[in-house]
Design an enzyme around this catalytic site. Structure first.
Site, PDB file in Angstrom:
ATOM      1  N   ASP A 171       4.722   3.689  -6.065  1.00  0.00           N
ATOM      2  CA  ASP A 171       3.270   3.818  -5.927  1.00  0.00           C
ATOM      3  C   ASP A 171       2.530   3.260  -7.148  1.00  0.00           C
ATOM      4  O   ASP A 171       3.126   2.666  -8.043  1.00  0.00           O
ATOM      5  CB  ASP A 171       2.909   5.282  -5.682  1.00  0.00           C
ATOM      6  CG  ASP A 171       1.880   5.469  -4.581  1.00  0.00           C
ATOM      7  OD1 ASP A 171       1.012   4.591  -4.440  1.00  0.00           O
ATOM      8  OD2 ASP A 171       1.936   6.487  -3.874  1.00  0.00           O
ATOM      9  N   TRP A 215      -1.251  -1.065  -2.678  1.00  0.00           N
ATOM     10  CA  TRP A 215      -2.503  -1.068  -1.907  1.00  0.00           C
ATOM     11  C   TRP A 215      -3.159  -2.440  -1.780  1.00  0.00           C
ATOM     12  O   TRP A 215      -4.377  -2.541  -1.560  1.00  0.00           O
ATOM     13  CB  TRP A 215      -3.496  -0.061  -2.491  1.00  0.00           C
ATOM     14  CG  TRP A 215      -2.869   1.203  -2.973  1.00  0.00           C
ATOM     15  CD1 TRP A 215      -1.930   1.956  -2.310  1.00  0.00           C
ATOM     16  CD2 TRP A 215      -3.104   1.873  -4.202  1.00  0.00           C
ATOM     17  NE1 TRP A 215      -1.577   3.045  -3.054  1.00  0.00           N
ATOM     18  CE2 TRP A 215      -2.291   3.034  -4.228  1.00  0.00           C
ATOM     19  CE3 TRP A 215      -3.939   1.633  -5.301  1.00  0.00           C
ATOM     20  CZ2 TRP A 215      -2.268   3.920  -5.285  1.00  0.00           C
ATOM     21  CZ3 TRP A 215      -3.925   2.528  -6.355  1.00  0.00           C
ATOM     22  CH2 TRP A 215      -3.103   3.649  -6.343  1.00  0.00           C
ATOM     23  N   GLY A 216      -2.386  -3.502  -1.904  1.00  0.00           N
ATOM     24  CA  GLY A 216      -2.936  -4.842  -1.734  1.00  0.00           C
ATOM     25  C   GLY A 216      -3.622  -5.411  -2.959  1.00  0.00           C
ATOM     26  O   GLY A 216      -4.203  -6.495  -2.894  1.00  0.00           O
ATOM     27  N   ASP A 236      -4.764   3.691   1.949  1.00  0.00           N
ATOM     28  CA  ASP A 236      -4.047   4.592   2.837  1.00  0.00           C
ATOM     29  C   ASP A 236      -4.633   4.604   4.247  1.00  0.00           C
ATOM     30  O   ASP A 236      -5.855   4.538   4.445  1.00  0.00           O
ATOM     31  CB  ASP A 236      -4.061   6.009   2.275  1.00  0.00           C
ATOM     32  CG  ASP A 236      -3.227   6.134   1.011  1.00  0.00           C
ATOM     33  OD1 ASP A 236      -2.504   5.182   0.680  1.00  0.00           O
ATOM     34  OD2 ASP A 236      -3.317   7.184   0.359  1.00  0.00           O
TER      35      ASP A 236
END
Length: 462
Positions: A171, A215-216, A236
């Site tokens: 993450d 997350w891009g 998300d």
């Protein structure tokens, strides 16, 4: 070489620059195909323990999900103690995982979940049963406030490997200051990629599958394949139609990044978590599967309904996601409601196609709030040959629906519903069709004249 793309967003035309230089996927022997499995986060967040993991593994087996190909059990955030040991190691929560991660792995493996030392050329033979999955973060802390792996990448990879995990979701929370990192997003994730490589060398095992969850940011679809096997492209997901259309729209412009060993990750599945109609759930699963995203179930399996279970176990859709010959995602060939190449987060592209080992895959997505009849010319798809007819297989009804010649029409597609088809070449189209070309204005007679179809179209104002 640089190519210019035009993108229309909310009526404004933007010019984007994109390199056509290929990004070579990291083929290190793992995750040639998208991951199928389970992740605890969407259903349980931090409310997890070893009993839940074992119950979930039993349910995956008894509900037939393991037989359907779901191979991984993903323990997401909140599994650890808040502080490392005196030696600096991450340690599992002593209450919720009182018997330890290593024993939990052994118990899960005893249910048929495989892990171990194999040669690269035998990988495909062991991907028929689940492995366990681990979670960490590239910052000081995980998103739940537990120890992250910044500065401890190699130490933590050794821990995860010793515990018996085969997959790492990594993450992007609690990023250190620039004066500490002295690197960009690529460098931050390179540190863990290097650790994955090092631990594989030390253990003489296959590398841990590396899933980038940032997350891009920093256009990960341009470089993610050089470091890992999948990369999140957006924030998300939520169990809401608006969330699905946002993700589908964004990824409709990135489909060329997906292939064997590396793919866009559209985030974990929300089927069964409320907020979606049955038709929306089918559209969710179809789009994720045919775009070759990893498919990680995220609902409480103890209360799953037969309808949702049936969607997740659609064998014909899963076979395309797991196609061993073609790794490409489907892509839009017509946007439909909007002009082509228009970004619209509530009404993404509606007409999609792609190749597969068995024929051309078609997805028709009705983004309207009412039923719609959806029609397309077969040769709008680049994977369809002119002058040929095609048998039609409905991948949701599981029926053979005759032969399509030049056009196909799906009547009354439900609101937010989907049609998924497999078109197979069925020989030459019937002789004597008029006009001579399915797209009449694209053809010219060998003597240089327009055919009769041109004249009729011109006279009718078409």
């Amino acid at each position: 070489m640089v190519t210019t793309f035009l993108l229309t967003i909310a009526g404004a035309t933007l010019t984007l620059l994109g390199s056509t230089k290929p990004t070579w996927a990291l083929n290190n022997g793992v995750a040639k195909l998208p991951t199928l499995g389970y992740n605890t986060w969407n259903a349980f967040q931090c409310n997890i323990d070893e009993d839940l993991i074992l119950e979930t593994a039993h349910l995956m087996k008894s509900l037939g999900l393991q037989d359907a190909g779901y191979n991984y059990v993903n323990i997401d955030d909140c599994y650890a103690e808040k502080n490392r040991t005196a030696d600096g190691d991450i340690i599992e929560d002593r209450v919720r995982f009182k018997n330890g991660m290593k024993k939990l792995n052994q118990q899960v493996h005893a249910l048929g979940f495989k892990t171990g030392i194999v040669s690269l050329d035998t990988l495909a033979t062991i991907m028929d049963a689940p492995d366990e999955v681990q979670y960490s973060d590239s910052g000081w802390f995980t998103c739940g406030g537990y120890p992250g792996s910044w500065g401890n990448e190699l130490r933590d990879l050794r821990t995860f490997s010793n515990w018996g995990f085969d997959y790492l979701k990594y993450d992007n929370c609690a990023i250190p200051y620039d004066s500490i990192t002295r690197t960009g997003m690529v460098g931050k994730y390179q540190r863990m990629a290097d650790a994955v490589k090092q631990v594989a060398k030390e253990t003489r095992k296959l590398p841990i599958v590396f899933s980038l969850c940032q997350w891009g940011w920093s256009q990960v679809w341009l470089w993610g394949a050089e470091l890992g096997q999948s990369w999140r492209t957006t924030g998300d997901i939520a169990p809401a139609w608006e969330s699905l259309t946002f993700i589908i729209n964004f990824n409709s412009f990135l489909t060329q990044a997906t292939d064997f060993y590396g793919r866009n990750d559209l985030d974990m599945l929300q089927l069964g978590n409320g907020g979606l109609t049955f038709e929306e759930a089918k559209s969710h699963f179809t789009a994720w599967a045919l775009m070759k995203s990893p498919l990680l179930i995220g609902t409480n399996l103890s209360s799953i309904t037969p309808d949702i279970l049936g969607i997740l176990k659609n064998k014909e859709i899963l076979e395309i996601n797991q196609d061993p010959i073609v790794g490409k995602s489907i892509s839009p060939f017509r946007w439909g409601i909007n002009p082509d190449w228009t970004s619209n987060s509530t009404h993404p592209a509606q007409y999609w196609s792609g190749p597969s080992k068995d024929g051309t895959v078609i997805m028709l997505l009705n983004t309207l709030d009412e039923p719609a009849t959806m029609t397309f010319n077969l040769t709008e798809s680049p994977w369809i040959d002119a002058g040929r007819q095609y048998s039609v297989r409905d991948l949701w009804a599981h029926t053979d629906n005759g032969t399509a010649v030049r056009n196909f029409t799906a009547p009354d597609v439900p609101p937010h519903g989907v049609v998924a088809l497999l078109l197979k070449d069925a020989g030459n189209e019937p002789a004597g069709l008029f006009p001579e070309c399915s797209v009449w204005w694209q053809c010219t007679d060998k003597n240089g004249t327009r055919d009769e179809a041109w004249k009729q179209a011109d006279s009718s104002g078409s």
